[in-house]
Write a protein that holds these residues in place. Structure first.
Motif, PDB file in Angstrom:
ATOM      1  N   THR A 207       0.831  -1.205   0.000  1.00  0.00           N
ATOM      2  CA  THR A 207       0.000   0.000   0.000  1.00  0.00           C
ATOM      3  C   THR A 207       0.863   1.251   0.000  1.00  0.00           C
ATOM      4  N   PHE A 208       1.909   1.240   0.813  1.00  0.00           N
ATOM      5  CA  PHE A 208       2.819   2.383   0.882  1.00  0.00           C
ATOM      6  C   PHE A 208       3.448   2.640  -0.485  1.00  0.00           C
ATOM      7  N   LEU A 209       3.871   1.571  -1.174  1.00  0.00           N
ATOM      8  CA  LEU A 209       4.485   1.714  -2.487  1.00  0.00           C
ATOM      9  C   LEU A 209       3.485   2.225  -3.515  1.00  0.00           C
ATOM     10  N   MET A 210       2.265   1.651  -3.513  1.00  0.00           N
ATOM     11  CA  MET A 210       1.242   2.105  -4.457  1.00  0.00           C
ATOM     12  C   MET A 210       0.866   3.566  -4.222  1.00  0.00           C
ATOM     13  N   ALA A 211       0.660   3.923  -2.946  1.00  0.00           N
ATOM     14  CA  ALA A 211       0.279   5.301  -2.628  1.00  0.00           C
ATOM     15  C   ALA A 211       1.381   6.286  -2.999  1.00  0.00           C
ATOM     16  N   ALA A 212       2.642   5.865  -2.826  1.00  0.00           N
ATOM     17  CA  ALA A 212       3.758   6.741  -3.194  1.00  0.00           C
ATOM     18  C   ALA A 212       3.852   6.904  -4.712  1.00  0.00           C
ATOM     19  N   LEU A 213       3.648   5.816  -5.468  1.00  0.00           N
ATOM     20  CA  LEU A 213       3.712   5.889  -6.924  1.00  0.00           C
ATOM     21  C   LEU A 213       2.584   6.739  -7.505  1.00  0.00           C
TER      22      LEU A 213
ATOM     23  N   LYS B  51       2.962  11.232   0.199  1.00  0.00           N
ATOM     24  CA  LYS B  51       4.212  11.915  -0.111  1.00  0.00           C
ATOM     25  C   LYS B  51       5.345  11.299   0.713  1.00  0.00           C
ATOM     26  N   VAL B  52       6.432  10.980   0.035  1.00  0.00           N
ATOM     27  CA  VAL B  52       7.604  10.406   0.700  1.00  0.00           C
ATOM     28  C   VAL B  52       8.821  11.239   0.318  1.00  0.00           C
TER      29      VAL B  52
ATOM     30  N   ARG C 264     -10.291   9.590   7.067  1.00  0.00           N
ATOM     31  CA  ARG C 264      -9.711  10.482   8.070  1.00  0.00           C
ATOM     32  C   ARG C 264      -8.207  10.309   8.236  1.00  0.00           C
ATOM     33  N   GLY C 265      -7.695   9.085   8.088  1.00  0.00           N
ATOM     34  CA  GLY C 265      -6.280   8.844   8.353  1.00  0.00           C
ATOM     35  C   GLY C 265      -5.438   8.512   7.134  1.00  0.00           C
ATOM     36  N   GLY C 266      -6.093   8.180   5.992  1.00  0.00           N
ATOM     37  CA  GLY C 266      -5.348   7.832   4.783  1.00  0.00           C
ATOM     38  C   GLY C 266      -5.136   6.330   4.661  1.00  0.00           C
ATOM     39  N   PRO C 267      -4.857   5.845   3.450  1.00  0.00           N
ATOM     40  CA  PRO C 267      -4.711   4.407   3.230  1.00  0.00           C
ATOM     41  C   PRO C 267      -3.514   3.789   3.936  1.00  0.00           C
ATOM     42  N   VAL C 268      -2.410   4.519   4.058  1.00  0.00           N
ATOM     43  CA  VAL C 268      -1.226   3.962   4.715  1.00  0.00           C
ATOM     44  C   VAL C 268      -1.466   3.806   6.212  1.00  0.00           C
TER      45      VAL C 268
END
Length: 385
Positions: A127-133, A138-139, A289-293
């Motif tokens: 999920t972190f990788l998909m959301a960043a791509l 934001k990373v 409220r908190g985001g997918p990550v």
């Protein structure tokens, strides 16, 4: 009247709780519900429930549970439905309901609940990788918040992996219970002998990819269509339609649609009410409220919850690997949440700088106007003409 007063007071008490604490409590409750779902699902498969009938009934119950709340509670905030929204809901159902639940049952049937829970710990990293791509998350590796989120996610996955793969010496051994039932039934829940373990792993990886994609894709949809319960209801509806179409071509046995015991009914009710109806509503609220990550990073807690539940219910022993894994999970969660908190502080500082820049820009022409001696009475708009 007394009931209404009690409900109003309880609502006020819940509203007085900070939103950050509400999110954490909701995610912890969600992991407890999903931890029980692993065992319940395997029990359903062992009872002989069809892998297509099970999700059909599960989504029917979830839809019946969510639909009234979505209709009455979101009348005013629900945008008008369009063809574009229907296509997005259909795709969400295809990824988050049909592929997610289908791959999970196929993988669970060929492996075990413990392994299924363990491999789901890859969901935060995916999920972190998909959301960043997709630029949803934001990373920035040159800042401490970006490094904290990455290290925290790795710690969460590593901690859950240690719990599953490493036992070590016994740290805590509960007293044996004389009235404890035979564990033969519980052993059979993880029995995957005669199954294709490699194929089961591939199915579970597909399940994790689908789950991560669902978490990420919900975020932009909720920005355009902010009615959370309605989005979940539409998703369940389209997922139900998709499963019914698949079952119409593949499930030819009419007896597969009939309940043969109370145990079968219980597993379906648990899956529909807890793992779909309540879990979907809580999860989509936390994503909004908190985001997918934030939602995905709690996934490794599920493995820890399974270990605790097994110790309480089955009097299983605590091993050193479980303690080390729990510590890593707690550290990882702290790092990710700390990273997101620092990211909000950086964003607040940047917005403050951006807002102050126009104010300084507006002060300069005003100073020039006041000190102008040639045309002091001209309005500011004509000074540069």
């Amino acid at each position: 009247m007394a009931d209404n007063g009690g409900s109003i007071s309880s609502r006020r008490m819940w509203c007085s709780v900070p939103e950050r604490l509400q999110l954490h409590l909701a995610m912890l409750a969600l992991q407890f519900g999903y931890a029980g779902f692993h065992v319940v699902s395997r029990a359903a498969l062992n009872m002989g429930i069809s892998k297509l009938v099970f999700p059909v009934y599960r989504n029917i119950i979830a839809l019946l549970l969510l639909l009234p709340f979505a209709y009455f509670l979101e009348k005013k905030e629900r945008p008008a439905i369009t063809l574009n929204f229907l296509i997005q809901f259909f795709l969400l159902a295809l990824v988050g309901i049909t592929a997610n639940q289908g791959f999970y049952l196929l993988g669970l049937d060929n492996t075990s609940p413990t392994f299924a829970s363990a491999i789901q710990n890859s969901v935060p990293a995916i999920t972190f990788l998909m959301a960043a791509l997709l630029r949803i998350e934001k990373v920035r590796l040159n800042r401490k918040d970006g490094i904290g989120k990455i290290v925290g996610t790795i710690c969460c996955v590593a901690g859950a992996t240690v719990i599953t793969l490493y036992k070590g010496p016994v740290i805590y051994s509960p007293a044996p219970r004389l009235d404890r039932p035979s564990t033969q039934m519980f052993v059979s829940l993880g029995d995957a002998r005669g199954k294709n373990w490699t194929l089961g792993c591939i199915y579970l990886i597909g399940h994790c990819l689908s789950w991560s994609g669902w978490l990420v894709l919900q975020a932009p949809v909720l920005k355009k269509y902010p009615a959370r319960l309605s989005v979940t209801s539409y998703t369940c509806f389209f997922g139900l339609i998709q499963f019914l179409i698949i079952a119409a071509f593949t499930e030819r046995d009419p007896q597969a649609w009939i309940f043969h015991s109370g145990g079968e009914l219980f597993t379906i009710l648990y899956a529909g009410v807890v793992a779909s109806g309540i879990a979907f509503a809580v999860q989509i609220w936390c994503i909004d409220r908190g985001g997918p990550v934030f939602v995905a990073v709690y996934q490794p807690v599920q493995t820890l919850v399974v270990a605790i539940m097994a110790s309480i219910a089955l009097a299983e022993e605590f091993y050193l690997g479980g303690i080390i894994g729990a510590v890593l999970i707690i550290i990882g969660l702290y790092l990710v949440l700390w990273g997101k908190s620092e990211e909000k502080k950086f964003a607040a500082k940047e917005s403050a700088v951006i807002q102050s820049a126009p104010e300084h820009a507006n002060l300069r022409p005003q100073a020039h106007i006041k000190t102008s001696l040639t045309q002091p009475l001209l309005p500011p708009s004509t000074e540069n003409v």
